[in-house]
Structures are given as structure tokens and as C-alpha cells.
Design a protein around this motif. Structure first.
Motif, PDB file in Angstrom:
ATOM      1  N   GLY A 271       0.789  -1.229   0.000  1.00 64.12           N
ATOM      2  CA  GLY A 271       0.000   0.000   0.000  1.00 64.12           C
ATOM      3  C   GLY A 271       0.817   1.273   0.000  1.00 64.12           C
ATOM      4  O   GLY A 271       0.324   2.320   0.424  1.00 64.12           O
ATOM      5  N   ALA A 272       2.062   1.214  -0.488  1.00 65.18           N
ATOM      6  CA  ALA A 272       2.910   2.409  -0.530  1.00 65.18           C
ATOM      7  C   ALA A 272       2.355   3.422  -1.537  1.00 65.18           C
ATOM      8  O   ALA A 272       1.784   3.052  -2.569  1.00 65.18           O
ATOM      9  N   ALA A 273       2.535   4.702  -1.236  1.00 65.91           N
ATOM     10  CA  ALA A 273       2.107   5.760  -2.152  1.00 65.91           C
ATOM     11  C   ALA A 273       2.882   5.658  -3.462  1.00 65.91           C
ATOM     12  O   ALA A 273       4.048   5.230  -3.464  1.00 65.91           O
TER      13      ALA A 273
ATOM     14  N   VAL B 129       1.257   9.735   9.222  1.00 66.83           N
ATOM     15  CA  VAL B 129       0.863   8.763  10.235  1.00 66.83           C
ATOM     16  C   VAL B 129       1.735   7.508  10.129  1.00 66.83           C
ATOM     17  O   VAL B 129       2.209   6.970  11.135  1.00 66.83           O
ATOM     18  N   PHE B 130       1.966   7.063   8.881  1.00 69.46           N
ATOM     19  CA  PHE B 130       2.790   5.872   8.687  1.00 69.46           C
ATOM     20  C   PHE B 130       4.232   6.125   9.122  1.00 69.46           C
ATOM     21  O   PHE B 130       4.880   5.256   9.705  1.00 69.46           O
ATOM     22  N   ALA B 131       4.743   7.328   8.830  1.00 69.41           N
ATOM     23  CA  ALA B 131       6.106   7.667   9.259  1.00 69.41           C
ATOM     24  C   ALA B 131       6.202   7.648  10.784  1.00 69.41           C
ATOM     25  O   ALA B 131       7.162   7.121  11.353  1.00 69.41           O
TER      26      ALA B 131
ATOM     27  N   LEU C 124      -9.359  -6.647  15.393  1.00 69.87           N
ATOM     28  CA  LEU C 124      -9.722  -5.406  16.073  1.00 69.87           C
ATOM     29  C   LEU C 124      -9.168  -4.183  15.348  1.00 69.87           C
ATOM     30  O   LEU C 124      -9.835  -3.141  15.266  1.00 69.87           O
ATOM     31  N   SER C 125      -7.945  -4.276  14.798  1.00 72.28           N
ATOM     32  CA  SER C 125      -7.380  -3.150  14.040  1.00 72.28           C
ATOM     33  C   SER C 125      -8.195  -2.870  12.791  1.00 72.28           C
ATOM     34  O   SER C 125      -8.417  -1.711  12.421  1.00 72.28           O
ATOM     35  N   LEU C 126      -8.638  -3.917  12.132  1.00 71.72           N
ATOM     36  CA  LEU C 126      -9.471  -3.765  10.936  1.00 71.72           C
ATOM     37  C   LEU C 126     -10.764  -3.034  11.271  1.00 71.72           C
ATOM     38  O   LEU C 126     -11.186  -2.119  10.548  1.00 71.72           O
ATOM     39  N   LEU C 127     -11.361  -3.416  12.389  1.00 72.46           N
ATOM     40  CA  LEU C 127     -12.587  -2.731  12.819  1.00 72.46           C
ATOM     41  C   LEU C 127     -12.309  -1.270  13.180  1.00 72.46           C
ATOM     42  O   LEU C 127     -13.070  -0.370  12.815  1.00 72.46           O
ATOM     43  N   CYS C 128     -11.196  -1.033  13.883  1.00 65.42           N
ATOM     44  CA  CYS C 128     -10.852   0.332  14.309  1.00 65.42           C
ATOM     45  C   CYS C 128     -10.613   1.255  13.123  1.00 65.42           C
ATOM     46  O   CYS C 128     -11.040   2.419  13.128  1.00 65.42           O
ATOM     47  N   VAL C 129      -9.917   0.738  12.093  1.00 65.81           N
ATOM     48  CA  VAL C 129      -9.536   1.580  10.957  1.00 65.81           C
ATOM     49  C   VAL C 129     -10.651   1.685   9.927  1.00 65.81           C
ATOM     50  O   VAL C 129     -11.016   2.781   9.492  1.00 65.81           O
TER      51      VAL C 129
ATOM     52  N   GLY D 235       0.013  -2.629   6.460  1.00 66.89           N
ATOM     53  CA  GLY D 235      -0.795  -2.167   5.335  1.00 66.89           C
ATOM     54  C   GLY D 235      -1.968  -1.313   5.791  1.00 66.89           C
ATOM     55  O   GLY D 235      -2.309  -0.309   5.155  1.00 66.89           O
ATOM     56  N   LEU D 236      -2.591  -1.692   6.910  1.00 70.87           N
ATOM     57  CA  LEU D 236      -3.694  -0.885   7.447  1.00 70.87           C
ATOM     58  C   LEU D 236      -3.215   0.504   7.853  1.00 70.87           C
ATOM     59  O   LEU D 236      -3.869   1.511   7.583  1.00 70.87           O
ATOM     60  N   VAL D 237      -2.028   0.547   8.502  1.00 68.93           N
ATOM     61  CA  VAL D 237      -1.500   1.835   8.956  1.00 68.93           C
ATOM     62  C   VAL D 237      -1.026   2.686   7.778  1.00 68.93           C
ATOM     63  O   VAL D 237      -1.230   3.906   7.767  1.00 68.93           O
TER      64      VAL D 237
END
Length: 434
Positions: free
Chosen positions: A108-110, A253-255, A385-390, A244-246
Motif C-alpha cells: 500500500g505504498a504511495a 501517520v505511517f512515518a 480489532l485493528s481492521l474494525l478500528c480503521v 498495510g492498514l497503517v
């Protein structure tokens, strides 16, 4: 235990300092460069974890052979170690180079980051046999009771990396390319040096053995290593999805997330240093058939690790802002990353407990249970849980880190509960001889 663990801790601290220097040097080139280097970090964890899985098998079996004073077996293990390095390094290196153009996209990199990320990953993957040598030969040397010499090797490796980083990134102006080249050269030097040390160890009288692996020894190594490989793969695939989610939350945010993960590393190193030493010593106690030594060992290991990790967590909490400031000049990234470090600092003792229990199970050769614990907790707690949060609740980075902490605490509790039941512990000890 302390005698074996201190050189390992120092070695890992030095490796982490170099990682800090890498991140800081690249970080000052900007967020794009940081993302290019960081986006493939979890893939490198996966690559390293596969090597480490066989390192665990070699360490556990070699430590037992040393405890038994079985020179015939250590010779056979030495032959197997060489073959594992060559085959695993060749397979992983070829696969990594071929997949390097696609991995940044999958992560998922820019679009503006992908080319540099692919270049960095390709260059650092070329010396894969030497990377495998550093890990697997190093495990064999540590199992023989020598943790000081690998530490000395890594001092030189880290020194080379720092010098080359500065020269190639800044003096020559090569940026991300320079960071990759510096890492590749240092990997090569480390692998060659570790093989030289391994070859000189008298305990590995492998020149008298056949040049092909002993099938019985190979099967025993696989019984220990394959569950570790499955565990590491499940963990790393979870880390990849987690990253990938982050990464989809934005470059800044990713940095912040990537730098905070790197910054935290040095604070859980005492746990990993103790874990390596304890795995070897559990192997010695099995080889000597000393249940008394084993019982004293695991209790002291858990207590000492918890004390060290409590202290490490307290330090991390209070230095989080200053630590983040080392790696990036961006106030936004520093602020967000420091918040994450303060969150995770409270959970360091549980992380330490998880690490030391893994070391004890590895030394016993009982690696199958870890696969179920790791897979269930990683995917059922952290990822779900991360999937739900994001994706569902649209929460920020803090919520994702709380999911990560919940995962670590769950694994620590599951490892410890099984071990505290006297009947279960007795069964684990008896099974170690089959």
C-alpha cells in the motif's frame, strides 16, 4: 544465564543503534525517504524470521548435544547448518529479488514511494546467503556457549554500516540507494565473518563427517524448526497486514508509526537477549538430564526479565519525545510517535514475559504450541480489532496500538498459564527427550 545473555544484549543493542542511525539519516531526507525504507520492513521481518526458525532448531539441538558432550552429533549438526544457510539463502534471495517491484504496491505504498522502496529492497536482498549465514551460523556459535565472539563481529558490522551510510547518503548524495548499498555490504561482511568463527570452533568437528546432511538429524531439526517457521510466518503476515492498514492512514501517520516501532526496539532487547541465553541453557539442562537446573533456570529467567522490562518501560515512557526527535525533524511525526511510545511503555513487562516464555519453549523443543498462540492472538485480536478500528469505526493510530498491546498481553498470559500448571510442565519436560 547472565554470562550468556549480556553479550547477546549488547550485540542486539548495537544492531538497534545502527537501525536508529539508519532511520535518523534517512529520516532527515524527508518523509518520502522514510516511507521508502520502512514500507518493506515487515517483509524483511518475514525473511529474517524464516532464517531464525532454523536458527532455533540448530540452537536447541546443538545445546543439547553440547550438554550431552556428543561430538558426533555436533559434527552432523555443523554439516546441516552449512546446507541450511546455502539453500535457504538462495531460495529467499531469489524470491525477494524477483518480487521486489511488486512488494511496495502490495504494502500500500504511495505511488511516489514505490520506486525507491523497490530499489532499496532489491539491493538489500542480493546478499541473502550472507544474511542467512549471520543468523544460522550465529545461532550455532551461541549454542556452543560463545556469545562474545558474535558480539564482536557485530560491532565491526555495525561500524561498517554507519560509516558507509554517512559516506553514501550524504557525502555521495545517494540517498535511499546509499542506505541500501551500505546495508548490503555490512550483511556480506557479517555473513563471511560468522562462517569463519563457526568453522574455527572445535566443538563443530564437521570435517570428519559426510558432506551431506544426516536424514535423522534433519528430521529432528525440522520437527523443531517447522512450527517456529509457521509461527513466524503467521506473525509476519499479520504484521504485514497490520502495516498495510497503517500505511493507508497517510504518509505522516505511517512515518510516525514506523519510527515509533523502530524507537521502541531497544527497550525490549533485554528480553530477547535473555531469551537466547535461556534457550541454550534449557538445552544444556536437557542434555545433562538435570530437572533441578531447569526448574531454577526458568523461574529466575522470568523474574529477571520482568524486572528488566519494567525498568525499560519506565525509561521509554519518560524519554519518548526526545527519542522521536532523534529520527525526524517533523513536529507532527514526533508528537504522534511519542504518544504511541507512551502507550506501549506500560505493556513492556508483558512483552518481556511473552519473549522469555518463547525462549523456554524453544529450548525444550516444544514449538508447536507457540503456533496456535501466535496465530490465534495475532489474527483474532490484533488484526481483527485493528481492521474494525480503521475501516469500520474510523479511529486513529492510538486505537491500532492498543490492539497491538492487547495481542502481546494475550500471548504472554497464554504461554504462562500452560507453564504454571505442574502436570503440564512435567509433561513438557518428559516430552523433550522424545
Amino acid at each position: 544465564m547472565i554470562h550468556l545473555s549480556i553479550p547477546t544484549i549488547i550485540e542486539q543493542v548495537l544492531e538497534t543503534v545502527v537501525q536508529y542511525v539508519d532511520t535518523a539519516m534517512v529520516g532527515h531526507l524527508g518523509e518520502q525517504a522514510t516511507a521508502a525504507v520502512s514500507v518493506t520492513t515487515t517483509i524483511n521481518w518475514l525473511i529474517h524470521s524464516l532464517m531464525s526458525a532454523f536458527g532455533v532448531g540448530i540452537l536447541a539441538m546443538t545445546a543439547r548435544a553440547v550438554g550431552e558432550k556428543n561430538k558426533k552429533l555436533t559434527g552432523k549438526l555443523a554439516v546441516l547448518t552449512v546446507w541450511l544457510v546455502l539453500i535457504l539463502g538462495a531460495i529467499e534471495g531469489t524470491g525477494a529479488v524477483l518480487l521486489s517491484p511488486y512488494i511496495p504496491v502490495w504494502m500500500g505504498a504511495a505511488p511516489g514511494v514505490r520506486e525507491d522502496a523497490a530499489l532499496y529492497f532489491t539491493i538489500t536482498s542480493i546478499p541473502m546467503i550472507f544474511r542467512a549465514g549471520s543468523v544460522i551460523f550465529g545461532a550455532a556459535v551461541r549454542a556452543s556457549g560463545d556469545t562474545k565472539t558474535p558480539m564482536v563481529v557485530n560491532v565491526f558490522v555495525n561500524g561498517i554500516n554507519i560509516v558507509l551510510n554517512y559516506w553514501l547518503i550524504y557525502t555521495e548524495g545517494l540517498g535511499v540507494l546509499g542506505a541500501a548499498a551500505a546495508s548490503a555490504v555490512s550483511y556480506t561482511f557479517g555473513g563471511i565473518s560468522m562462517f569463519y568463527i563457526f568453522k574455527k570452533k572445535s566443538v563443530f568437528s564437521w570435517r570428519k563427517e559426510k558432506r551431506i546432511p544426516d536424514m535423522a538429524v534433519l528430521r529432528r531439526c525440522f520437527r523443531i524448526s517447522i512450527p517456529v517457521m509457521m509461527t513466524n510466518t503467521a506473525s509476519c503476515l499479520g504484521q504485514i497486514m497490520f502495516t498495510g492498514l497503517v500505511s493507508g492512514m497517510g504518509t505522516s501517520v505511517f512515518a510516525a508509526h514506523s519510527i515509533a516501532v523502530t524507537a521502541e526496539t531497544i527497550f525490549y532487547i533485554p528480553g530477547y537477549g535473555m531469551s537466547t541465553a535461556v534457550s541454550a541453557m534449557v538445552g544444556y539442562s536437557i542434555g545433562e538430564r538435570s530437572r533441578e537446573k531447569f526448574d531454577v533456570l526458568w523461574k529466575q529467567a522470568v523474574c529477571l526479565t520482568m524486572i528488566l522490562m519494567c525498568a525499560a518501560g519506565a525509561v521509554l515512557y519518560f524519554v519518548s519525545d526526545a527519542l522521536m526527535g532523534i529520527f525526524t525533524p517533523s513536529p507532527q511525526v514526533v508528537s504522534l510517535g511519542a504518544q504511541m511510545l507512551r502507550i506501549v511503555a506500560v505493556s513492556e513487562p508483558f512483552f518481556g514475559l511473552m519473549i522469555i516464555m518463547q525462549g523456554i519453549y524453544n529450548g525444550l523443543g516444544k514449538t508447536g504450541y507457540a503456533f496456535f498462540v501466535e496465530t490465534g492472538s495475532m489474527w483474532g485480536i490484533r488484526i481483527l480489532l485493528s481492521l474494525l478500528c480503521v475501516k469500520v469505526w474510523q479511529l486513529g493510530l492510538g486505537a491500532v496500538w492498543y490492539c497491538m498491546i492487547a495481542d502481546n498481553i494475550t500471548k504472554a498470559v497464554l504461554y504462562m498459564i500452560r507453564f504454571l500448571v505442574p502436570g503440564k510442565r512435567e509433561k513438557l519436560w518428559k516430552q523433550a527427550f522424545h
